[in-house]
Motif scaffolding. Structure first.
Motif, PDB file in Angstrom:
ATOM      1  N   ASP A  41      26.617  30.970  25.739  1.00 28.82           N
ATOM      2  CA  ASP A  41      26.579  32.437  25.670  1.00 28.82           C
ATOM      3  C   ASP A  41      25.734  32.947  26.827  1.00 28.82           C
ATOM      4  O   ASP A  41      24.711  32.338  27.150  1.00 28.82           O
ATOM      5  CB  ASP A  41      25.905  32.916  24.374  1.00 28.82           C
ATOM      6  CG  ASP A  41      26.649  32.449  23.151  1.00 28.82           C
ATOM      7  OD1 ASP A  41      27.809  32.833  22.986  1.00 28.82           O
ATOM      8  OD2 ASP A  41      26.055  31.672  22.373  1.00 28.82           O
ATOM      9  N   PRO A  80      39.977  26.505  29.763  1.00 28.42           N
ATOM     10  CA  PRO A  80      38.682  27.072  29.371  1.00 28.42           C
ATOM     11  C   PRO A  80      38.444  28.430  30.034  1.00 28.42           C
ATOM     12  O   PRO A  80      38.964  28.697  31.120  1.00 28.42           O
ATOM     13  CB  PRO A  80      37.675  26.034  29.874  1.00 28.42           C
ATOM     14  CG  PRO A  80      38.385  25.282  30.943  1.00 28.42           C
ATOM     15  CD  PRO A  80      39.850  25.321  30.600  1.00 28.42           C
ATOM     16  N   THR A  81      37.703  29.275  29.361  1.00 28.00           N
ATOM     17  CA  THR A  81      37.318  30.549  29.968  1.00 28.00           C
ATOM     18  C   THR A  81      36.347  30.258  31.114  1.00 28.00           C
ATOM     19  O   THR A  81      35.822  29.143  31.242  1.00 28.00           O
ATOM     20  CB  THR A  81      36.613  31.448  28.948  1.00 28.00           C
ATOM     21  OG1 THR A  81      35.388  30.800  28.556  1.00 28.00           O
ATOM     22  CG2 THR A  81      37.475  31.691  27.724  1.00 28.00           C
ATOM     23  N   ALA A  82      36.059  31.292  31.911  1.00 28.47           N
ATOM     24  CA  ALA A  82      35.114  31.117  33.025  1.00 28.47           C
ATOM     25  C   ALA A  82      33.750  30.685  32.494  1.00 28.47           C
ATOM     26  O   ALA A  82      33.064  29.844  33.089  1.00 28.47           O
ATOM     27  CB  ALA A  82      35.002  32.426  33.804  1.00 28.47           C
ATOM     28  N   LEU A  83      33.375  31.257  31.339  1.00 33.90           N
ATOM     29  CA  LEU A  83      32.080  30.912  30.744  1.00 33.90           C
ATOM     30  C   LEU A  83      32.070  29.454  30.291  1.00 33.90           C
ATOM     31  O   LEU A  83      31.116  28.702  30.543  1.00 33.90           O
ATOM     32  CB  LEU A  83      31.830  31.848  29.556  1.00 33.90           C
ATOM     33  CG  LEU A  83      30.414  31.949  29.011  1.00 33.90           C
ATOM     34  CD1 LEU A  83      29.451  32.404  30.092  1.00 33.90           C
ATOM     35  CD2 LEU A  83      30.369  32.924  27.837  1.00 33.90           C
ATOM     36  N   GLU A  84      33.163  29.033  29.632  1.00 33.78           N
ATOM     37  CA  GLU A  84      33.243  27.634  29.191  1.00 33.78           C
ATOM     38  C   GLU A  84      33.277  26.692  30.389  1.00 33.78           C
ATOM     39  O   GLU A  84      32.674  25.610  30.363  1.00 33.78           O
ATOM     40  CB  GLU A  84      34.495  27.435  28.333  1.00 33.78           C
ATOM     41  CG  GLU A  84      34.385  28.074  26.953  1.00 33.78           C
ATOM     42  CD  GLU A  84      35.731  28.196  26.248  1.00 33.78           C
ATOM     43  OE1 GLU A  84      35.720  28.455  25.044  1.00 33.78           O
ATOM     44  OE2 GLU A  84      36.787  28.062  26.928  1.00 33.78           O
TER      45      GLU A  84
END
Lengths: 348, 144
Positions: free
Chosen positions: A31, A3-7
């Motif tokens: 978001d 996962p991305t840092a945001l996810e």
């Protein structure tokens, strides 16, 4: 797939909410919301056993535009929500950094609304713009009329003996601590404000502290559904919020409508009607100068944060350069013995 | 070398605002690209004028200090202001100009506080200076 840092942040929040609600919470999307430099703000879409729900996550940043106490803000949201003011429903305050690395709060989303008053500038939006303006200052008047003790905020906010003196010394201290270069306009404004202090306020109110266009959500029909960003809320003089809401900086560069919404005198009349108070024009002049000084203090502080802090959010640099320039011009306009009134409304 | 660095910064700002920001995938990225474009435009203006506006401020402050020295030699801080008037920035590096500019502003703040109580004419002249000072440091930015 990693996962991305945001996810990853969204998944961590899901774990937290699952622990709180005792039911499975899956991440449907996340978001980051721009602005709100005092907290990182995210819109998180959740899946609760097939039912969708959206929450707003506000996490402490590494450094902030405004040094504020998260519990203070959260408890203010709770008080406003209990009183029936339009604010997002506060759901959780978590100060344990083990969950999301830094403390955070979670609120219910107010859906299908916008905070972008600039989108209402066109002639085809005149009706909606007028309604947003009418609600904005009527709501502020309503807040001014509320007893802060009855709201419950005096259990965690000090009640000042002299609100004007207290606010002035606080923000003068911020400028003194954070200015990276001598500030002759701010220094002159502080001397003027000290020399012209109004008497202690007749009535005290819960002061939002940052009541301006951009800090509330309105529906497509122009009704205001949520007042946001209560981190600078305090008990004080209700004229403080009125003056701040009318500062010429907010509708820049087109300053003919207060907050980009209504003529200034109309806004003041709406506030007077809703609050049941009459604006003392002499005291109000003081609060207008103070509002511009407070703005300048925030921009100066953001400059310092950008230069020395860990956060390199562009909003900090914009505030430190562009906003400082504009607020300096407004203050000179307000205080010069015969300023040309190019940026302020000296007649108020 | 591109000689007009300020112009290049402005061109980059317009590229960022006009082409790159709309192509970003999230509201957060688009908003920040817009802010960075605004900053680039401000920096473009500052790059062009930085030395000139600081030098003008310094020259005008020296005029005020010399006038104060003639009219009010007894005013506090006279020695510091006289010393300032006799010196120049160490070099034309912006860091040196900023240091000398800041020293002048600090002396001006003290003189202004004194003039408010003692000399309305000098007080007004200092306000006139602050008006010119803020106007020459302003940024002219189009809505992005």
């Amino acid at each position: 797939m990693v996962p991305t840092a945001l996810e990853a942040l969204g998944l961590q929040l899901c774990s937290y909410l699952q622990a709180q609600w005792g039911e499975p919470v899956a991440l449907a999307g996340i978001d980051q919301i721009p602005g709100g430099a005092s907290r990182e703000t995210y819109r998180v879409r959740l899946d609760l056993r097939g039912l969708g729900r959206v929450v707003i996550l506000r996490r402490d940043p590494k450094t902030s535009l405004i040094d504020t106490e998260r519990a203070h803000e959260y408890r203010t949201y709770e008080a406003a929500f209990r009183a029936g003011l339009p604010v997002p429903e506060p759901l959780f305050l978590e100060e344990d950094p083990n969950w999301l690395e830094r403390p955070f709060s979670v609120m219910a989303e107010i859906a299908d609304c916008s905070s972008r008053v600039a989108d209402l500038a066109g002639d085809d939006q005149a009706e909606v713009r007028a309604r947003v303006g009418a609600e904005k200052w009527a709501l502020l008047g309503r807040l001014a009329a509320m007893d802060p003790h009855a709201l419950g905020v005096t259990s965690f906010m000090p009640v000042p003996e002299h609100p004007a003196a207290r606010e002035l010394e606080y923000w003068a201290g911020v400028i003194d601590a954070d200015a990276l270069h001598p500030q002759p306009v701010a220094a002159a404004a502080i001397r003027w404000l000290r020399a012209h202090l109004p008497p202690p306020s007749d009535s005290l109110a819960l002061v939002h502290g940052d009541y301006r266009s951009g800090n509330f959500l309105f529906a497509p029909d122009g009704s205001i559904k949520g007042v946001l960003d209560w981190e600078m809320a305090h008990v004080g003089d209700p004229l403080e919020d009125l003056a701040w809401s009318l500062d010429p900086l907010w509708p820049w560069p087109d300053r003919h409508l207060a907050g980009g919404l209504l003529p200034r005198e109309e806004a003041i009349a709406l506030w007077e009607q809703a609050s049941g108070m009459q604006v003392d024009r002499e005291a109000f002049r003081w609060w207008q100068v103070f509002a511009s000084l407070k703005g300048l203090a925030i921009w100066i502080s953001s400059t310092e944060d950008f230069a020395h802090g860990e956060s390199k959010e562009p909003i900090l640099a914009v505030a430190g350069w562009v906003m400082t320039d504009r607020q300096n011009r407004i203050l000179v306009d307000r205080l010069h013995p015969d300023a040309p009134a190019r940026y302020s409304e000296r007649c108020l | 070398m591109i000689p007009q660095a300020g112009r290049s910064l402005a061109d980059l700002a317009m590229k960022l605002a006009g082409d790159i920001a709309p192509a970003t995938q999230t509201e957060y990225a688009a908003a920040n690209a817009g802010l960075m474009a605004m900053l680039l435009l401000a920096l473009a203006q500052e790059h062009e004028r930085a030395a000139a506006v600081r030098t003008m401020d310094i020259d005008e402050m020296k005029l005020l200090f010399r006038a104060a020295q003639n009219e009010h030699p007894e005013a506090p801080g006279a020695g510091q202001r006289a010393s300032y008037c006799e010196r120049e920035p160490k070099s034309l590096l912006l860091s040196d100009l900023d240091r000398f500019h800041g020293e002048g502003l600090q002396a001006l703040i003290a003189l202004h506080a004194w003039a408010e109580a003692e000399d309305a004419g000098l007080d007004r002249r200092i306000w006139d200076f602050l008006l010119r000072h803020t106007e020459r440091h302003k940024f002219e930015l189009p809505p992005l």
